[in-house]
Design an enzyme around this catalytic site. Structure first.
Site, PDB file in Angstrom:
ATOM      1  N   GLU A  95      42.755  -7.996 -15.899  1.00 25.92           N
ATOM      2  CA  GLU A  95      43.124  -9.265 -15.280  1.00 25.92           C
ATOM      3  C   GLU A  95      43.622 -10.286 -16.288  1.00 25.92           C
ATOM      4  O   GLU A  95      44.547 -11.060 -15.992  1.00 25.92           O
ATOM      5  CB  GLU A  95      41.944  -9.824 -14.478  1.00 25.92           C
ATOM      6  N   HIS A 112      32.044  -9.561  -4.772  1.00 26.44           N
ATOM      7  CA  HIS A 112      33.193  -9.486  -3.879  1.00 26.44           C
ATOM      8  C   HIS A 112      33.290 -10.687  -2.936  1.00 26.44           C
ATOM      9  O   HIS A 112      34.140 -10.691  -2.052  1.00 26.44           O
ATOM     10  CB  HIS A 112      33.152  -8.206  -3.036  1.00 26.44           C
TER      11      HIS A 112
HETATM   12  C1  LIG Z   1      37.028  -6.532 -13.401  1.00 27.49           C
HETATM   13  C2  LIG Z   1      37.336  -5.775 -12.152  1.00 27.49           C
HETATM   14  N1  LIG Z   1      38.589  -5.764 -11.684  1.00 27.49           N
HETATM   15  C3  LIG Z   1      38.873  -5.125 -10.533  1.00 27.49           C
HETATM   16  C4  LIG Z   1      37.910  -4.468  -9.827  1.00 27.49           C
HETATM   17  C5  LIG Z   1      38.242  -3.780  -8.491  1.00 27.49           C
HETATM   18  N2  LIG Z   1      38.163  -2.326  -8.614  1.00 27.49           N
HETATM   19  C6  LIG Z   1      37.040  -1.646  -8.282  1.00 27.49           C
HETATM   20  S1  LIG Z   1      37.143  -0.027  -8.668  1.00 27.49           S
HETATM   21  C7  LIG Z   1      38.711  -0.185  -9.249  1.00 27.49           C
HETATM   22  C8  LIG Z   1      39.409   1.001  -9.822  1.00 27.49           C
HETATM   23  C9  LIG Z   1      38.678   1.563 -10.991  1.00 27.49           C
HETATM   24  O1  LIG Z   1      39.275   2.724 -11.438  1.00 27.49           O
HETATM   25  P1  LIG Z   1      38.577   3.666 -12.518  1.00 27.49           P
HETATM   26  O2  LIG Z   1      38.081   2.845 -13.652  1.00 27.49           O
HETATM   27  O3  LIG Z   1      39.528   4.742 -12.847  1.00 27.49           O
HETATM   28  O4  LIG Z   1      37.295   4.242 -11.806  1.00 27.49           O
HETATM   29  P2  LIG Z   1      37.182   5.160 -10.511  1.00 27.49           P
HETATM   30  O5  LIG Z   1      37.054   4.239  -9.348  1.00 27.49           O
HETATM   31  O6  LIG Z   1      38.398   6.018 -10.446  1.00 27.49           O
HETATM   32  O7  LIG Z   1      35.937   5.933 -10.708  1.00 27.49           O
HETATM   33  C10 LIG Z   1      39.138  -1.515  -9.135  1.00 27.49           C
HETATM   34  C11 LIG Z   1      40.467  -1.999  -9.513  1.00 27.49           C
HETATM   35  C12 LIG Z   1      36.614  -4.501 -10.371  1.00 27.49           C
HETATM   36  N3  LIG Z   1      35.599  -3.865  -9.765  1.00 27.49           N
HETATM   37  N4  LIG Z   1      36.361  -5.154 -11.519  1.00 27.49           N
END
Ligand SMILES: Cc1ncc(C[n+]2csc(CCOP(=O)(O)OP(=O)(O)O)c2C)c(N)n1
Ligand SMILES: Cc1ncc(C[n+]2csc(CCOP(=O)(O)OP(=O)(O)O)c2C)c(N)n1
Ligand SMILES: [Mg+2]
Ligand SMILES: [Mg+2]
Lengths: 343, 367, 367, 343
Positions: free
Chosen positions: A77, A146
């Site tokens: 972000e 959230h």
């Molecule tokens: C700081 C932050 N930004 C955005 C989010 C929203 N978000 C939750 S899971 C996710 C994707 C994460 O991807 P990854 O790290 O590859 O983990 P996966 O879900 O594939 O296990 C996002 C963008 C968040 N939880 N925290």
């Protein structure tokens, strides 16, 4: 003078009259219409491309405008915000999405130290006309992180505009005005209203930033609310009416700049006011409204301006969130305490 | 799709063309430094050193609140700007005043920030130089954004983004390199590793083989270069700019140099490093080696050197004059640029100040 | 002082001991997987898969708001926990419920977060499992702090810190790896690269040769491993834990795996990926290959498999019961843990709610 | 009940009576005494080791306690804060220094989403007894990003305590209490008061978090201030006295928890109040104080509670900062407007 920023007259978009849309659809339309009108408008963030955003606000934009105009970024972000600053420095109009309120916090330094200050530091040589869209606040049973109401952080930061719509029509008009604004706008989208429907005038004169609106007339007391709390305030006024009390409701719409004229005129007309907001009350926008309305309307007040806000606790888990959200009952209880015995 | 791994890793030792003794290294021999460019660079070095010294003196005289000097790092400063074209952008930090001046910005305007009249003293658009950044590493992301905008418009702009060794520890450094890599943005990330972040030595900042080894983690080629060797810097940075302009994406260049003075005049470096350590770097001075080389090649003699010194002195004098001129503080500009138009609240607040001042004036007049 | 560069770079291909066909690879042959450990791991795999399926079903029944499933990643989940000792800590994300359960935490407590009764449903101290982290990459820094506290006290604790491929783009990932490297903290950073961050494929997240190549930029050895190969995971993660415990500092391990389902049930994966891509991973299922291998070695037969399935079913039943039990929402706990003691303001606010409720009850009673 | 958190009685430190110290020295002494008393107290951040911090608040701590107890970290504020969270989870009591106010912003997500929430998320199983020391506010001619007043951001975040001392004595007592507190404390050190001297009682009973103090008695109006604004308020009261107006001054000291009892009792005793703070006024702690004092004292007020705050502009450059800082004149002008005609 009033601080209104006009969106340019929509020259390229033909008149399309009034449609019934959800707030989510209205926001999507605003993005599309602004992108069609101005090539420099770029939409980016996490999952805003092919997926269309987790709330589908950017649905179809990549397909329509190509992945140079609407695209996914790496998951960072501060990165998104700093990248937006650079794009804005070089002639673009970035509209970024922070996926949820609490996930905008990593970008806080970029927002406070750069987005908000760029114009001032450079005496207007550079500016940061960035729209920061944030799906915002609670009421949807979201898990921790959230459902934050983070408007106070932005409202306290000079250099940012902060707005929040409560209807699809305002969502459309305000987002178009925000994108057209020469200054950064934190655009707070009440998550729980995304699916609320309303009539949207798509070829209306451009929306404005900086004006509040009286959304219900009333004579006994004024409810002041914005974003997700406006429907609750209206509901409270409806119930109060059945009990013989006439409540006026003002939708603040623009937190920064704040429309003192409209809000204070409303409060002076009733002599009593309650400010309603979901965020924790301590050092909040509700505090500001209470303080400034009191400063300006003191001699018209029959009772202190009261606040119905979230408690000073982290946002609760889903099964407990109803305790935190301003409710019709809590609003009416508070109205009941406005020194009616003196009336 | 990425390059081979080896092409992403830096060379084993920092690239050096001119040794500390002012002679060409074997690598330098084969690289054949451009005489013209070196002479131009030397003139800029002399000017940069003079600027650093002058600013330092102005601090002692109380005309500047503070000055983070790049004394000892002038070769990096000069090279960062000289390799750029008019269409390019420079993103400097608080320590890079000499680089900003080398790009053509009026030094008096550059020093406005430290004099205290305003924040950015120059118009960033004029020479395409961003305001000097204080919040560490934040500007690297702006650099990527500026570069990406150029890419979207099909312009061949390259962005030179500067930061220090300490700043590489910030999250924004990481995010900037990754954004640049993913968007293949024409950015040269140029780290001046001067071995200290205020009092913190590099060893407490990173235990990586080198800072240039960070590039591969983003798919960005990393290179390291002797930061006191103008010839090597011009070559390595010049190549990086060319590759970026040719669409090969971002590059990471680490220069090994040394902060010869304290962090700023407000700092007391004796608390955390020995004078002997500093002395060890004196013979690696970036000016001496170019001077020795140019004199050896007969491109510089005493007369020419005196000309350059004089030119630098003229600028120094202008800086002195500029800094000795007091600007009347004007409260109105406090309210004029917060937004494109003053909000009603700012109108009220500006009026309050104006009213206070007019009452003060009235009181004074009445006396 | 740092290791040789080669020892910091990952192997060219992900380490694999068991092929997708359930046979040992040449590397697997020489590594000689421990039969006991694999059998134990297989039992945990069966339980993990059953947990994922059960939770998914509970979402459809409306008992859970949402569930980010690790279906397809169970080998990573199980290995991350099984390589740890009692004195170690696990730092899981929202997707790592199966890892948390494999460490011994009651699955009903784990699911409290998604059921919505409270945030963290389990006591993190009981099994030394941090609350599941939602703000991406933030927990990696906590992991370093926990590890460093142990180091300061001379304890031999190792911390297993999990994150996804997307989270590696966050600044906190960078800062955590650097802190761990500089403080030589016993942390294993374990990245489950499941090729997606919600809808964003790895190619838009990073153009590095691999995520494991990020290690060298911090002086941390990076390794990559087949994330659907329990044997290789136990070996690579186990070695990393051992080295960390022996004082060799942090390690970075990237597992190549795949998110077989949508990000959560709320997500619609058809918008951004083809079913064919998903199907290509079905034959690499982490359970099948261990099962094939164990059956081939005569360590597993139908009876034993049935036992394991039944054990998993017992847990699933308990999860169903637990999730089907409604907990009366108690407003008092909203105010009780904001601080060690309620502030006067929180006392007032709690009293307000209590008053509202008592008036509601009174009204109801009056009816 | 009052929200006071007692530092443990200083058993290991012998009585040392009263000394005259600068605030910087008092803070240094508090760190030393707390470190001597409790082995789990760790001090870290940027340049806090051998250098002793850019303001020398940690001077000598590494020499005295070793570089495992007081040490420099890599240059990364989110890193420092997240590392502190982990150390706290595992039994330590971190005291971190953010080098300047604006340089705490990179740590904002860690502060808001973790430091503030850890106890609540885990129902007390884990906690984050971290002290976040921030050299704070203006008045020292600092360049951009070095003079922010950021208390509103923290005060609005439930789960944090927020304090700011205005004297060396309070600096010592409050910092000791902050380190002993079981909860996170944002400790705002007014930069411009670092070199102000005062008497410090080193073996006084432990300081408290959560109490305001009337620092000057007065009968006509109440000035409410904290941190860097307290000396200005006192000066204004001094001047007012020579003009025949008796101003009471309250030093808030603890912004969260806020001492409603003391502040409201003071305001009720005079019937008029002005809140003074350096931060931009919009949605600020001053707004909160004005709002809550009005809610609680409305019928005792002869005039609206007024605010003298920084303007809603980025902090000005050195040569212009005097316009931004609350001045004696501006305070007295505002006092003059408190409806004295009705008195
Ligand atoms: C700081 C932050 N930004 C955005 C989010 C929203 N978000 C939750 S899971 C996710 C994707 C994460 O991807 P990854 O790290 O590859 O983990 P996966 O879900 O594939 O296990 C996002 C963008 C968040 N939880 N925290
Ligand atoms: C985000 C942030 N944190 C802290 C500071 C305070 N600070 C200013 S310069 C500096 C050291 C920077 O070191 P380095 O990056 O090596 O650059 P150098 O000063 O050596 O050129 C620090 C800690 C800052 N400006 N920004
Ligand atoms: Mg440095
Ligand atoms: Mg992933």
């Amino acid at each position: 003078m009033t601080a209104t920023i006009q969106a340019p007259a929509p020259t390229t978009t033909p008149a399309r009259g009034v449609e019934t849309l959800t707030m989510a659809q209205a926001l999507n339309r605003a993005l599309r219409d602004s992108m069609a009108q101005d090539e420099s408008v770029l939409v980016f963030g996490e999952d805003v491309g092919p997926l269309g955003g987790v709330f589908r606000i950017t649905d179809g934009l990549t397909a329509e405008f190509g992945d140079q105009r609407c695209f996914d970024t790496p998951l960072a972000e501060a990165g998104i915000m700093g990248f937006a600053v650079g794009l804005a420095m070089n002639g673009m109009r970035p509209v970024v999405e922070m996926q949820f309120d609490a996930f905008a916090y990593p970008a806080f330094e970029q927002v406070v130290s750069h987005v908000a200050k760029l114009r001032n530091r450079t005496r207007g040589a550079l500016s940061a006309p960035i729209v920061i869209r944030i799906p915002y606040a609670g009421g949807i049973g979201g898990v921790e992180h959230h459902c934050d109401s983070s408007e106070a952080y932005y409202a306290h930061t000079p250099g940012l505009h902060v707005v929040s719509p409560s209807t699809p029509a305002d969502a459309y008009a305000l987002l178009r005005a925000a994108i057209a604004s020469p200054d950064p706008v934190v655009f707070l989208e009440p998550k729980k209203l995304y699916w609320a429907k309303g009539q949207v005038e798509l070829d209306a004169p451009a929306g404005e930033i900086g004006t509040a609106r009286v959304v219900r007339e009333g004579t006994d007391a004024t409810l002041i609310a914005y974003g997700p709390s406006v429907p609750t305030a209206l509901e409270a006024a409806e119930v109060a009416a059945t009990e013989g009390r006439s409540l006026q409701v003002v939708d603040v719409r623009s937190i920064v700049p704040f429309d003192d004229e409209t809000v204070c005129a409303a409060v002076r007309s009733t002599g009593r006011a309650v400010v309603i907001a979901e965020a924790s009350g301590f050092t909040s926008v509700a505090s500001e409204i209470a303080a400034r309305v009191t400063e300006r309307c003191f001699h018209h007040l029959a009772a202190p301006v009261r606040r119905v806000t979230g408690f000073d606790i982290p946002f609760p888990p889903p099964k407990l969130e109803h305790f935190q959200l301003p409710s019709v009952d809590r609003i009416l209880d508070t109205v009941d305490e406005l020194n009616w015995e003196d009336a | 799709m990425h390059r081979g791994i080896d092409s992403l890793l830096p060379s084993e030792e920092p690239v050096q063309h001119l040794g500390a003794d002012g002679r060409l290294t074997p690598l330098g021999e084969s690289a054949k430094p451009d005489d013209e460019a070196l002479l131009e660079g030397y003139a800029a070095l002399v000017a940069a050193r003079r600027l650093n010294d002058q600013a330092y003196a102005l601090v002692r005289q109380g005309r500047l609140a503070v000055y983070p000097s790049s004394h000892g790092q002038e070769a990096c400063q000069v090279a960062a700007s000289l390799v750029l074209g008019r269409q390019d952008w420079l993103f400097p930090t608080y320590r890079d005043s000499a680089a900003v001046v080398a790009r053509g910005v009026d030094p008096v305007e550059v020093l406005v920030l430290l004099k205290g009249d305003w924040h950015a003293g120059y118009d960033p658009r004029e020479h395409q130089v961003a305001p000097q950044a204080t919040p560490l590493a934040t500007q690297l992301l702006h650099a990527v954004g500026v570069a990406h905008a150029a890419t979207l418009r099909g312009e061949d702009t390259v962005v030179m983004a500067l930061c220090g060794d300490g700043a590489t520890s910030e999250g924004d450094f990481h995010e900037a390199l990754n954004f640049a890599a993913v968007f293949k943005s024409p950015v040269v990330f140029f780290v001046q590793n001067n071995e200290y972040a205020i009092s913190v030595p590099l060893a407490r900042q990173s235990v990586a083989p080198s800072l240039a080894h960070k590039g591969i983690g983003y798919g960005i080629p990393g290179e390291r270069v002797d930061g006191n060797d103008l010839a090597a810097l011009l070559s390595v940075l010049g190549d990086a700019v060319t590759r970026a302009r040719d669409g090969e994406g971002p590059q990471l260049v680490e220069a090994h140099t040394y902060r010869m003075q304290a962090h700023t005049n407000a700092d007391d470096a004796t608390r955390y490093r020995n004078d002997a350590d500093v002395q060890a770097w004196v013979h690696r001075d970036p000016l001496t080696r170019v001077e020795t080389y140019l004199r050896g090649r007969g491109l510089l003699d005493d007369a020419k050197a005196a000309d350059l010194a004089e030119a630098a002195e003229v600028v120094a004098a202008r800086v002195r004059d500029g800094l000795n001129t007091d600007v009347e503080p004007d409260h109105r500009k406090l309210f004029d640029h917060v937004y494109a138009r003053r909000t009603p609240q700012l109108e009220e607040q500006a009026a309050l100040v104006a009213d206070e001042l007019s009452r003060e004036t009235a009181t004074e007049d009445a006396r």
